[in-house]
Design an enzyme around this catalytic site. Structure first.
Site, PDB file in Angstrom:
ATOM      1  N   GLU A  30       0.874  -1.162   0.000  1.00 41.11           N
ATOM      2  CA  GLU A  30       0.000   0.000   0.000  1.00 41.11           C
ATOM      3  C   GLU A  30       0.919   1.221   0.000  1.00 41.11           C
ATOM      4  O   GLU A  30       1.838   1.300   0.830  1.00 41.11           O
ATOM      5  CB  GLU A  30      -0.872  -0.007   1.268  1.00 41.11           C
ATOM      6  CG  GLU A  30      -1.873   1.118   1.236  1.00 41.11           C
ATOM      7  CD  GLU A  30      -2.787   1.180   2.452  1.00 41.11           C
ATOM      8  OE1 GLU A  30      -2.801   0.245   3.270  1.00 41.11           O
ATOM      9  OE2 GLU A  30      -3.476   2.205   2.569  1.00 41.11           O
ATOM     10  N   ARG A  36       5.230 -13.309   9.102  1.00 44.70           N
ATOM     11  CA  ARG A  36       5.854 -12.021   8.850  1.00 44.70           C
ATOM     12  C   ARG A  36       7.172 -11.932   9.617  1.00 44.70           C
ATOM     13  O   ARG A  36       7.402 -12.660  10.575  1.00 44.70           O
ATOM     14  CB  ARG A  36       4.928 -10.863   9.197  1.00 44.70           C
ATOM     15  CG  ARG A  36       4.564 -10.700  10.647  1.00 44.70           C
ATOM     16  CD  ARG A  36       3.857  -9.356  10.903  1.00 44.70           C
ATOM     17  NE  ARG A  36       2.845  -9.030   9.911  1.00 44.70           N
ATOM     18  CZ  ARG A  36       2.799  -7.866   9.242  1.00 44.70           C
ATOM     19  NH1 ARG A  36       3.687  -6.918   9.459  1.00 44.70           N
ATOM     20  NH2 ARG A  36       1.846  -7.618   8.377  1.00 44.70           N
ATOM     21  N   LYS A  42       3.653   0.539   9.965  1.00 47.81           N
ATOM     22  CA  LYS A  42       3.824   1.806   9.256  1.00 47.81           C
ATOM     23  C   LYS A  42       3.259   2.973  10.062  1.00 47.81           C
ATOM     24  O   LYS A  42       3.765   4.088   9.972  1.00 47.81           O
ATOM     25  CB  LYS A  42       3.188   1.726   7.870  1.00 47.81           C
ATOM     26  CG  LYS A  42       4.176   1.145   6.854  1.00 47.81           C
ATOM     27  CD  LYS A  42       3.650   1.233   5.452  1.00 47.81           C
ATOM     28  CE  LYS A  42       2.890  -0.030   5.116  1.00 47.81           C
ATOM     29  NZ  LYS A  42       2.436  -0.082   3.723  1.00 47.81           N
TER      30      LYS A  42
HETATM   31  P1  ATP Z   1       1.094  -2.020   7.989  1.00 47.88           P
HETATM   32  O1  ATP Z   1       0.028  -2.930   8.528  1.00 47.88           O
HETATM   33  O2  ATP Z   1       2.136  -1.635   8.969  1.00 47.88           O
HETATM   34  O3  ATP Z   1       0.554  -0.870   7.196  1.00 47.88           O
HETATM   35  P2  ATP Z   1       1.236  -3.804   5.836  1.00 47.88           P
HETATM   36  O4  ATP Z   1       1.647  -5.177   6.099  1.00 47.88           O
HETATM   37  O5  ATP Z   1      -0.229  -3.573   5.699  1.00 47.88           O
HETATM   38  O6  ATP Z   1       1.877  -2.894   6.931  1.00 47.88           O
HETATM   39  P3  ATP Z   1       1.589  -3.453   3.054  1.00 47.88           P
HETATM   40  O7  ATP Z   1       2.120  -2.302   2.314  1.00 47.88           O
HETATM   41  O8  ATP Z   1       0.148  -3.762   2.888  1.00 47.88           O
HETATM   42  O9  ATP Z   1       1.946  -3.215   4.575  1.00 47.88           O
HETATM   43  O10 ATP Z   1       2.451  -4.744   2.763  1.00 47.88           O
HETATM   44  C1  ATP Z   1       2.776  -5.179   1.471  1.00 47.88           C
HETATM   45  C2  ATP Z   1       3.189  -6.620   1.496  1.00 47.88           C
HETATM   46  O11 ATP Z   1       4.309  -6.807   2.342  1.00 47.88           O
HETATM   47  C3  ATP Z   1       2.071  -7.484   2.049  1.00 47.88           C
HETATM   48  O12 ATP Z   1       1.954  -8.632   1.215  1.00 47.88           O
HETATM   49  C4  ATP Z   1       2.529  -7.834   3.418  1.00 47.88           C
HETATM   50  O13 ATP Z   1       2.053  -9.080   3.804  1.00 47.88           O
HETATM   51  C5  ATP Z   1       4.053  -7.813   3.283  1.00 47.88           C
HETATM   52  N1  ATP Z   1       4.656  -7.479   4.577  1.00 47.88           N
HETATM   53  C6  ATP Z   1       4.433  -6.381   5.318  1.00 47.88           C
HETATM   54  N2  ATP Z   1       5.106  -6.438   6.487  1.00 47.88           N
HETATM   55  C7  ATP Z   1       5.783  -7.605   6.481  1.00 47.88           C
HETATM   56  C8  ATP Z   1       6.665  -8.254   7.403  1.00 47.88           C
HETATM   57  N3  ATP Z   1       6.992  -7.704   8.582  1.00 47.88           N
HETATM   58  N4  ATP Z   1       7.187  -9.451   7.059  1.00 47.88           N
HETATM   59  C9  ATP Z   1       6.880 -10.013   5.865  1.00 47.88           C
HETATM   60  N5  ATP Z   1       6.060  -9.462   4.967  1.00 47.88           N
HETATM   61  C10 ATP Z   1       5.503  -8.270   5.250  1.00 47.88           C
HETATM   62 MG    MG Z   2      -1.725  -3.495   4.451  1.00 44.44          MG
END
Ligand code: ATP
Ligand code: MG
Length: 553
Positions: free
Chosen positions: A37, A262, A272
């Protein structure tokens, strides 16, 4: 059996993909996507997902799309999109194409109409709060909304009016009609669309109706022909909804969602929302502050793409959540830089040394190898003269036992140069040491001194040749392994995470180094030239210490 160096370690996802290929599923294709995102910079957790998605595609001759999951316009921006593209690229991956969930808004809308026509979705006038209340709990089934059995024709008309902007934000939502008694709360008539009058960074004012993540994600995957949709474990409970939407719509392609753990890394935070807070509240300078766990921060600190990819390979891919030690990440960059970074001399906290028996106007150019294990990396010359600078720490007037560096009346070897002996210590009125008067032994250049042992070796610079540098010593941003375990994670901020040494010096050969150049400053650590550098003043960031100093704390 020996595994060739570049073969990635096996993991359960590779096993699934291999089996699918053997069974000739998906016409023998492998298509993945990385779906961030654009609401912040990418972090090291994203790197795990990037390495996995792009890595699987590469390994199986498939494709990987970079897809922006841009359905929350309030928090998203073009700047974040560009930063994400830059970071994926820098990590060394090439996407098949860039896609945006917002490219599919029209298709998503048409699919929603299809669901309504099939009696599988309805327009609900309950407020967000009422919907939550009606949804029930883990132990209690939900209750149907009074609007649940609204006639199809009415739903269609209302949904169109929602799109046309006839209703206020929050007045109606579109919900899937699934099962209000499902043990899986995600299946209790989840919201598919909400009204939100927000400017979108790509579609501008075209829409006031935005699709929800769960609805958007599976359809975007299907539209792009994704074969394996890899996501983190918290989406396991969403998989039934993912499959429900695609089955009801009979999309031409039905990707397989596979969840993995994760990355959780000690001594940092990865949400984030919290990273945003660190930036906006000024706990760090920006998203690319070297203390941030962002890719941009790691890059500015001096991390290499290779080290980050190596880290992702080492931590592996499993279905079990585990905390990874910061030392694992640090040892990846340490090993990489130890192997590849040229050596240089820098003095962090200078102390003047005057060689009383060295001619006033003499300058020698001494040779120093750029890497002790790699003679092919060449050598450079370093100026030697009467007035030198050494590290304040390398002299002691109150030496602890076994101290091997310089003491009054003692000898030490200057790296790549001569043995010197401290004759006298000069102090100012306050008793602070300002200068050492020493002698040098001309017979010791590249040779052992005769009749005595000199154990210590220290680094040095010629005062008149050295150039000024600000040295930024970064340390971990938090004091405890899991800051998020505290009610307020900011209480664990490490007050000493940045120490600025404004008065450092580095050898003259670094004068024209481009930003991003990485060095091992002998005996002090690995450093990287910061973009804040100018010709007047170089600025170096400490990437990592030479050894793990946290292990002892
Ligand atoms: P936040 O919840 O902090 O906004 P997010 O996981 O929603 O973070 P995205 O931008 O939606 O952030 O993530 C993009 C991709 O990266 C998704 O497929 C997510 O599963 C993966 N991802 C995010 N954080 C991690 C992590 N700590 N370890 C592995 N994969 C991750
Ligand atoms: Mg997300």
């Amino acid at each position: 059996m020996s595994i060739p160096e570049n073969t990635p370690a096996p993991n359960f996802i590779r096993t699934i993909v291999t089996r699918d290929l053997e069974a000739n599923k998906n016409d023998g294709q492998v298509v993945t996507r990385f779906p961030p995102e654009p609401n912040g910079f990418l972090h090291i957790g994203h790197a795990k997902s990037i390495c996995l998605n792009f890595g699987i595609a590469e390994e199986f001759n498939g494709r990987c799309n970079l897809r922006f999951d841009d359905t929350n316009p309030e928090k998203e921006s073009v700047e974040f999109m560009h930063a994400i593209e830059q970071d994926v690229h820098w990590l060394g991956f090439q996407w098949h194409k860039i896609c945006h969930a917002s490219d599919y808004f029209e298709q998503l809308y048409d699919y929603a109409v299809q669901l309504i026509e099939a009696g599988k979705a309805y327009v609900d006038s309950l407020s967000a709060e009422q919907i939550r209340e009606y949804r029930g709990t883990l132990t209690e089934p939900g209750r149907p909304s009074p609007d649940r059995d609204r006639p199809i024709a009415e739903n269609l008309a209302l949904f169109e009016q929602m799109r046309n902007g006839d209703f206020a934000d929050g007045s109606y939502v579109l919900r899937a009609k699934i099962d209000m008694a499902s043990p899986n709360i995600n299946m209790r008539d989840p919201t598919l669309y909400r009204i939100r009058r927000t400017h979108h960074h790509r579609t501008g004012g075209d829409w006031c109706l935005y699709p929800m993540y769960d609805y958007t994600h599976c359809i975007s995957d299907a539209i792009e022909g994704i074969t394996h949709s890899l996501c983190t474990l918290e989406f396991e409970d969403h998989r039934p909804l993912y499959d429900w939407v695609l089955e009801e719509l009979q999309t031409p392609c039905h990707p397989r969602q596979i969840e993995f753990a994760r990355l959780s890394l000690e001594y940092t935070v990865m949400s984030k929302r919290k990273l945003h807070q660190l930036v906006t509240e000024g706990h760090v300078h920006d998203w690319d502050d070297p203390r941030m766990p962002t890719i941009a921060g790691l890059r500015r600190a001096g991390y290499t793409p290779a080290a980050i990819r190596d880290f992702c390979e080492r931590i592996g891919v499993t279905k079990k959540d585990a905390w990874i030690k910061m030392a694992v990440l640090e040892s990846c960059i340490r090993e990489d830089l130890n192997e590849h970074a040229p050596r240089a001399m820098a003095v962090l906290r200078p102390l003047r040394v005057v060689l009383e028996n060295y001619p006033d106007d003499q300058v020698e150019q001494l040779q120093a190898g750029n890497h002790p294990q790699h003679p092919e990396m060449g050598a450079r010359s370093i100026a030697f003269s009467r007035v030198l600078l050494i590290e304040r720490d390398d002299f002691s007037d109150d030496p602890p036992p076994k101290y091997k560096r310089l003491v009054e009346g003692g000898e030490v070897r200057l790296r790549n140069a001569y043995v010197i002996k401290c004759q006298r210590v000069i102090r100012d009125a306050a008793g602070r040491i300002t200068e050492l008067r020493c002698s040098y032994d001309p017979g010791t250049l590249g040779r052992k001194p005769e009749g005595r042992k000199v154990k210590g070796v220290i680094h040095w610079l010629s005062e008149q040749h050295a150039i000024a540098a600000e040295l930024r010593l970064y340390d971990r941003l938090f004091n405890i392994p899991n800051p998020e375990s505290l009610p307020d994670f900011r209480d664990a901020l490490n007050p000493d995470s940045l120490e600025i040494l404004p008065d450092g010096r580095v050898e003259a050969s670094l004068a024209d180094a481009p930003p991003g150049s990485r060095y091992q400053f002998e005996r002090t650590g690995y450093f990287c030239l910061d973009p804040d550098s100018s010709r007047e003043k170089l600025v170096f960031n400490r990437t990592v210490t030479l050894r793990d100093t946290w292990a002892k704390r």
